[in-house]
Enzyme design. Sequence first.
Site, PDB file in Angstrom:
ATOM      1  N   ARG A  54      49.521 -32.217 -19.726  1.00  0.00           N
ATOM      2  CA  ARG A  54      48.179 -32.091 -20.885  1.00  0.00           C
ATOM      3  C   ARG A  54      47.131 -31.286 -20.143  1.00  0.00           C
ATOM      4  O   ARG A  54      46.689 -31.598 -18.982  1.00  0.00           O
ATOM      5  CB  ARG A  54      47.899 -33.371 -21.174  1.00  0.00           C
ATOM      6  CG  ARG A  54      48.865 -34.317 -21.774  1.00  0.00           C
ATOM      7  CD  ARG A  54      48.338 -35.631 -22.220  1.00  0.00           C
ATOM      8  NE  ARG A  54      49.137 -36.355 -23.152  1.00  0.00           N
ATOM      9  CZ  ARG A  54      50.042 -37.423 -22.869  1.00  0.00           C
ATOM     10  NH1 ARG A  54      49.979 -37.703 -21.654  1.00  0.00           N
ATOM     11  NH2 ARG A  54      50.706 -38.094 -23.801  1.00  0.00           N
TER      12      ARG A  54
ATOM     13  N   HIS B  84      48.722 -62.216 -28.892  1.00  0.00           N
ATOM     14  CA  HIS B  84      47.603 -61.371 -28.937  1.00  0.00           C
ATOM     15  C   HIS B  84      47.533 -60.687 -27.564  1.00  0.00           C
ATOM     16  O   HIS B  84      47.464 -59.457 -27.222  1.00  0.00           O
ATOM     17  CB  HIS B  84      46.417 -61.641 -29.413  1.00  0.00           C
ATOM     18  CG  HIS B  84      45.310 -60.576 -29.500  1.00  0.00           C
ATOM     19  ND1 HIS B  84      44.524 -60.576 -28.288  1.00  0.00           N
ATOM     20  CD2 HIS B  84      45.055 -59.619 -30.227  1.00  0.00           C
ATOM     21  CE1 HIS B  84      43.602 -59.669 -28.592  1.00  0.00           C
ATOM     22  NE2 HIS B  84      43.804 -58.913 -29.652  1.00  0.00           N
TER      23      HIS B  84
ATOM     24  N   GLY C 192      67.545 -75.693 -23.263  1.00  0.00           N
ATOM     25  CA  GLY C 192      66.677 -76.842 -23.739  1.00  0.00           C
ATOM     26  C   GLY C 192      66.251 -76.491 -25.073  1.00  0.00           C
ATOM     27  O   GLY C 192      65.626 -77.439 -25.839  1.00  0.00           O
TER      28      GLY C 192
ATOM     29  N   GLU D 136      55.897 -33.406 -33.481  1.00  0.00           N
ATOM     30  CA  GLU D 136      55.166 -34.565 -33.632  1.00  0.00           C
ATOM     31  C   GLU D 136      54.621 -34.960 -34.878  1.00  0.00           C
ATOM     32  O   GLU D 136      53.735 -35.986 -35.117  1.00  0.00           O
ATOM     33  CB  GLU D 136      54.140 -34.775 -32.269  1.00  0.00           C
ATOM     34  CG  GLU D 136      53.120 -33.702 -32.661  1.00  0.00           C
ATOM     35  CD  GLU D 136      52.164 -33.613 -31.143  1.00  0.00           C
ATOM     36  OE1 GLU D 136      52.028 -34.593 -30.411  1.00  0.00           O
ATOM     37  OE2 GLU D 136      51.479 -32.602 -30.830  1.00  0.00           O
TER      38      GLU D 136
ATOM     39  N   ARG E 271      77.410 -81.169 -27.840  1.00  0.00           N
ATOM     40  CA  ARG E 271      76.361 -80.383 -27.533  1.00  0.00           C
ATOM     41  C   ARG E 271      76.460 -78.873 -28.059  1.00  0.00           C
ATOM     42  O   ARG E 271      77.291 -78.442 -28.485  1.00  0.00           O
ATOM     43  CB  ARG E 271      76.840 -79.947 -25.872  1.00  0.00           C
ATOM     44  CG  ARG E 271      76.926 -81.039 -24.921  1.00  0.00           C
ATOM     45  CD  ARG E 271      77.552 -80.680 -23.496  1.00  0.00           C
ATOM     46  NE  ARG E 271      77.879 -81.720 -22.692  1.00  0.00           N
ATOM     47  CZ  ARG E 271      76.803 -82.120 -21.865  1.00  0.00           C
ATOM     48  NH1 ARG E 271      75.967 -81.470 -21.639  1.00  0.00           N
ATOM     49  NH2 ARG E 271      77.142 -83.164 -21.066  1.00  0.00           N
TER      50      ARG E 271
ATOM     51  N   MET F 127      68.142 -76.142 -27.940  1.00  0.00           N
ATOM     52  CA  MET F 127      68.869 -77.159 -29.121  1.00  0.00           C
ATOM     53  C   MET F 127      69.168 -78.451 -28.686  1.00  0.00           C
ATOM     54  O   MET F 127      69.047 -78.765 -27.382  1.00  0.00           O
ATOM     55  CB  MET F 127      69.895 -76.284 -29.574  1.00  0.00           C
ATOM     56  CG  MET F 127      69.285 -74.966 -30.408  1.00  0.00           C
ATOM     57  SD  MET F 127      70.481 -73.933 -30.962  1.00  0.00           S
ATOM     58  CE  MET F 127      71.345 -73.296 -29.608  1.00  0.00           C
TER      59      MET F 127
ATOM     60  N   TYR G  76      66.257 -33.695 -21.962  1.00  0.00           N
ATOM     61  CA  TYR G  76      65.611 -34.352 -20.981  1.00  0.00           C
ATOM     62  C   TYR G  76      64.634 -35.131 -21.689  1.00  0.00           C
ATOM     63  O   TYR G  76      64.460 -35.438 -22.916  1.00  0.00           O
ATOM     64  CB  TYR G  76      65.013 -33.585 -20.268  1.00  0.00           C
ATOM     65  CG  TYR G  76      63.589 -32.612 -20.824  1.00  0.00           C
ATOM     66  CD1 TYR G  76      62.694 -33.239 -20.824  1.00  0.00           C
ATOM     67  CD2 TYR G  76      64.214 -31.415 -21.304  1.00  0.00           C
ATOM     68  CE1 TYR G  76      61.351 -32.523 -21.611  1.00  0.00           C
ATOM     69  CE2 TYR G  76      63.022 -30.726 -21.989  1.00  0.00           C
ATOM     70  CZ  TYR G  76      62.109 -31.276 -21.999  1.00  0.00           C
ATOM     71  OH  TYR G  76      60.737 -30.640 -22.825  1.00  0.00           O
TER      72      TYR G  76
ATOM     73  N   ASN H  22      54.585 -40.180 -29.636  1.00  0.00           N
ATOM     74  CA  ASN H  22      53.385 -40.901 -30.039  1.00  0.00           C
ATOM     75  C   ASN H  22      52.739 -40.601 -30.993  1.00  0.00           C
ATOM     76  O   ASN H  22      52.735 -41.527 -32.041  1.00  0.00           O
ATOM     77  CB  ASN H  22      52.442 -40.739 -28.751  1.00  0.00           C
ATOM     78  CG  ASN H  22      53.006 -41.144 -27.517  1.00  0.00           C
ATOM     79  OD1 ASN H  22      53.925 -41.899 -27.110  1.00  0.00           O
ATOM     80  ND2 ASN H  22      52.197 -40.362 -26.212  1.00  0.00           N
TER      81      ASN H  22
ATOM     82  N   ARG I 257      78.608 -70.466 -16.642  1.00  0.00           N
ATOM     83  CA  ARG I 257      78.355 -69.148 -17.302  1.00  0.00           C
ATOM     84  C   ARG I 257      77.776 -68.079 -16.222  1.00  0.00           C
ATOM     85  O   ARG I 257      77.442 -68.378 -14.763  1.00  0.00           O
ATOM     86  CB  ARG I 257      77.190 -69.311 -18.451  1.00  0.00           C
ATOM     87  CG  ARG I 257      75.974 -69.840 -17.549  1.00  0.00           C
ATOM     88  CD  ARG I 257      74.901 -70.206 -18.487  1.00  0.00           C
ATOM     89  NE  ARG I 257      73.945 -70.821 -18.129  1.00  0.00           N
ATOM     90  CZ  ARG I 257      72.862 -71.528 -18.227  1.00  0.00           C
ATOM     91  NH1 ARG I 257      72.910 -71.854 -19.466  1.00  0.00           N
ATOM     92  NH2 ARG I 257      71.951 -72.322 -17.448  1.00  0.00           N
TER      93      ARG I 257
ATOM     94  N   CYS J 153      58.356 -36.067 -24.997  1.00  0.00           N
ATOM     95  CA  CYS J 153      57.364 -36.354 -23.774  1.00  0.00           C
ATOM     96  C   CYS J 153      56.384 -37.465 -24.082  1.00  0.00           C
ATOM     97  O   CYS J 153      55.395 -37.627 -23.718  1.00  0.00           O
ATOM     98  CB  CYS J 153      56.790 -35.201 -23.469  1.00  0.00           C
ATOM     99  SG  CYS J 153      55.626 -34.363 -25.078  1.00  0.00           S
TER     100      CYS J 153
ATOM    101  N   LYS K 171      78.730 -71.738 -24.226  1.00  0.00           N
ATOM    102  CA  LYS K 171      79.246 -72.555 -23.469  1.00  0.00           C
ATOM    103  C   LYS K 171      80.625 -72.875 -23.804  1.00  0.00           C
ATOM    104  O   LYS K 171      81.579 -73.108 -23.037  1.00  0.00           O
ATOM    105  CB  LYS K 171      78.502 -73.749 -23.842  1.00  0.00           C
ATOM    106  CG  LYS K 171      78.944 -75.096 -23.075  1.00  0.00           C
ATOM    107  CD  LYS K 171      77.994 -76.189 -23.413  1.00  0.00           C
ATOM    108  CE  LYS K 171      76.581 -76.160 -22.942  1.00  0.00           C
ATOM    109  NZ  LYS K 171      75.875 -76.945 -23.036  1.00  0.00           N
TER     110      LYS K 171
ATOM    111  N   SER L 102      59.821 -30.256 -27.999  1.00  0.00           N
ATOM    112  CA  SER L 102      59.757 -31.528 -27.172  1.00  0.00           C
ATOM    113  C   SER L 102      59.094 -32.533 -28.297  1.00  0.00           C
ATOM    114  O   SER L 102      58.015 -32.252 -28.793  1.00  0.00           O
ATOM    115  CB  SER L 102      58.613 -31.460 -26.026  1.00  0.00           C
ATOM    116  OG  SER L 102      58.562 -32.566 -25.167  1.00  0.00           O
TER     117      SER L 102
ATOM    118  N   GLY M  83      56.982 -35.335 -29.441  1.00  0.00           N
ATOM    119  CA  GLY M  83      55.729 -36.114 -29.221  1.00  0.00           C
ATOM    120  C   GLY M  83      55.958 -37.450 -29.991  1.00  0.00           C
ATOM    121  O   GLY M  83      55.320 -37.832 -31.156  1.00  0.00           O
TER     122      GLY M  83
HETATM  123  C1  PEP Z   1      52.908 -37.506 -28.193  1.00  0.00           C
HETATM  124  O1  PEP Z   1      52.209 -37.332 -29.144  1.00  0.00           O
HETATM  125  O2  PEP Z   1      53.884 -38.221 -28.244  1.00  0.00           O
HETATM  126  C2  PEP Z   1      52.303 -36.752 -27.151  1.00  0.00           C
HETATM  127  C3  PEP Z   1      53.341 -36.670 -26.106  1.00  0.00           C
HETATM  128  O3  PEP Z   1      51.038 -36.216 -27.164  1.00  0.00           O
HETATM  129  P1  PEP Z   1      49.617 -37.031 -27.002  1.00  0.00           P
HETATM  130  O4  PEP Z   1      50.207 -38.434 -26.449  1.00  0.00           O
HETATM  131  O5  PEP Z   1      48.993 -36.291 -25.870  1.00  0.00           O
HETATM  132  O6  PEP Z   1      49.237 -36.874 -28.142  1.00  0.00           O
HETATM  133 MG    MG Z   2      50.639 -35.985 -29.330  1.00  0.00          MG
END
Ligand code: PEP
Ligand code: MG
Length: 902
Positions: free
Chosen positions: A582, A459, A107, A767, A98, A109, A874, A790, A343, A854, A29, A786, A788
């Site tokens: 997969r 949650h 709103g 991974e 202000r 503060m 990539y 996850n 703004r 991936c 502001k 690649s 992984g």
């Molecule tokens: C990962 O672990 O990121 C992965 C792509 O393999 P997945 O999810 O199949 O374990």
């Molecule tokens: Mg994996």
Amino acid sequence: MEAQESGEHKYVYDFAEGNKDLKDLLGGKGANLAEMTNLGLPVPPGFTITTEACKAYLTTGREPDGLAAQIEAHLESLEREMGRRLGDPDDPLLVSVRSGAKFSMPGMMETVLNVGLNDRSVVGLSNQAGGNDRFAWDSYRRLIQMFGKTVCEVPGEEFEHALDEIKSAKGTHNDLDLDADDLRGLVDAYKKIFAKHTGREFPQEPREQLDLAIRAVFDSWNAERAILYRRQERIPADLGTAVNVVAMVFGNLGPDSGTGVAFTRDPGSGAQGIYGDYLANAQGEDVVAGIRNTVPLQELEQLDKTSYDQLLGIMARLEEHYKDLCDIEFTIERGKLWMLQTRVGKRTAAAAFVIAGQLVDEGLIDLDEALHRVNGAQLAQLMFPRFQLDHEFEAVAKGIGASPGAASGKVVFTSARAVELAAEGESVILVRRETNPDDLNGMIAAKGILTSRGGKTSHAAVVARGMGKTCVSGADELDVNVPAKRFTVGGHVVNEGDVVSIDGTTGKVYLGEVPVMPSEVVQYFEGELDPENTDDALVRSVHRIMTHADAARRLRVRTNADTGTDAARARRFGAEGIGLCRTEHMFLGDRRELVERLILASGEREREDALAALLPLQRADFIEIFREMDGLPVTVRLIDPPLHEFLPPLEQLAVNVAVAQERGEDVAKEEALLAAVRRMHEENPMLGLRGVRLGLVIPGLFAMQVRAIAEAAVAVVRDGGKACPEIMVPLVGAVQELETVRAEAERIIAEVVGDSGVEVLIGTMIEVPRAALTAGQIAEAAEFFSFGTNDLTQMGWGFSRDDVEGAFFWRYLELGIFGISPFESIDTDGVGRLIRIAAEEGRAARPGLKLGVCGEHGGDPDSVHFFHEVGLDYVSCSPFRVPVARLEAGRAAITTTGSDSR
Ligand code: PEP
Ligand code: MG
């Protein structure tokens, strides 16, 4: 200025000293008031106390040295400029105090208006207003009310109650029916309320009022609601707020005064035009409080053409200056227009794209800047189906849009009932006060989740987002009575089985079934809407910006797909290959029996038979995918999950065998199966026999897959097509694992491809943290990595990826341990560091090593920027996120000095 000269820290800036780029210091502001002042627009004079002063106050509990004197000096110059003194009994200057943080926190503060009024200066104010006693006493009672509430924590209801009493004594509902005497009486009543709650008289000394109001604004940075809002919006907690002290102008001086808000374009659709509301004879808070009905801004033209024309001129000027949609607040005091705020305005996702396109057309911004003005989260929002709303449907409640999408269904109040009805094929909406981990099954079964409590990190919200399920949380107008199986809202009673519709983007709740319409943006990506030939401004703009993003980006975007259908859709969405195919699902369905035979094989012969039967099926799978991708790279990952996942669950099997034994049936086969399942049972299957470990333990399994891949590629090529397979080994932690698999794979590939010209790359997932840390060694045996992410997140944090998000992440988010689940957006400090190390050491060992990602993070906007920065080649993500990744990869590649898009 004086401060700088004396070498003291400068905590106070006159509006003429700031500019729009000083948001960190002056808040949004303050920076924009300064900018408008410097543009020569009519801004009431004032000054800004910096966020640094606030931060110093919040850490030490007292105002920093020098602040009081600097305020005094700026106040004096304000008094000089206005020709009035604060608290002057004859001709007082009044100021507003202000808040204004770097990021808008609407709103959250505090604000105190009319500071400087007391028992004496109220008379002077009346004189200023041409003997308007009513106005003066109304201003005074507003000060006591606001000051009492925000500075001294007097319960606001008490003031409201006193106001209601006076109105009902007069037999009216309208504030405007109260005359000066009524308001004088109200001031007395308010003072008593003030004294009762604070143990002191309302302060008559204007400078004390000012100092206390400034302090209250500082304190409001740490008010509970502000803390909560920051957490939800991911605004850092340590920014502090600036405080703006501005000469008061009055919109409540009579019919030739008023106040309003306006947007320079429609923030809903982006359509050009003037959008705003005006309320005559009112102060700003009346508009917000909805005390009286506003009129469309266009009506101001009839009421005060001069101000209206001037306002339109200023709006055009602001747009040209900010090169963006602006929202403004203004006041007209007896025919004189004052700008109180501007703004860069918030807007919907659709408006963001449409406006960015318009501004390019208008020559205000270039395409790089347009790309910077939109983001992947907005694009993702536009890809969800939406409700087709017309006047028939009015929302009965509005909560927080916690997880986007549109869902209609029968209301249920328990997880068990949700599961029951869903099993009967019904769409259900699970309604709870708030959810907890016991509701998980119900949440899975439901089409959508609606709670009356909790914010974006509750949650319900976290779990729903994780599942991609529509969720509205914190719809606090709902009174949910679970035992009675009903909720009430705005006089409606909704029983179990009644249908409601919820919009997870807007947070709105509707009674009955609202029809859903597909996203036109998805229709465009699907090729069903021609962007060159549509009058849909959104589609045209999305097309244009996507085209620019594609041209700008360095990262390639692939998809995670393991069927021909998914691959085809992803290609339409712009995927440039498959980054993760997969192969697990190829072992399910009617092939389960073959897999069982493979797992249970008592000898080599049996195993080989099973593998031989699987080979042609796998080959056919790969042929379909290679054909669909037509020469684009396809990374096929060898089988990953623990093999016992392909066998029946242990408990169920044990019961079946026991029952059959009891009946005296022949159970030899089942017993063998049970024994195998027991043998393969693991306490921590995610850390057990899976990925490359399986390939090393079950002879022939990986060999069969490698052969199927190579044969499929050769078949496609021999058929005149193109195939570019990449074989990826999962869960590698040591180069020796990869070398072993590689040796066998190379042998098979050489044997199969012969002179077909097919080339097959062999690489690995990174991974397991050990793989990242020994990437230099692993790269010797891998043509590509690649990530992984996850599993890398799972093993990097030690978080079970299947459990923790629903189980306790809501608490971690609440505590601010992280602002977003590390499974959703890459943890750049920890897991990201592993990626950096692996990328650097991998490339050092093997220049030209291809690097991709991936895991789920491949389609997450923030993570895409990180992967760009680390230098990956990539990202790969699910088909629906391919456009989001393309857009964000483009945004990551452009450098711009444009405004902060928050
Ligand atoms: C990962 O672990 O990121 C992965 C792509 O393999 P997945 O999810 O199949 O374990
Ligand atoms: Mg994996």
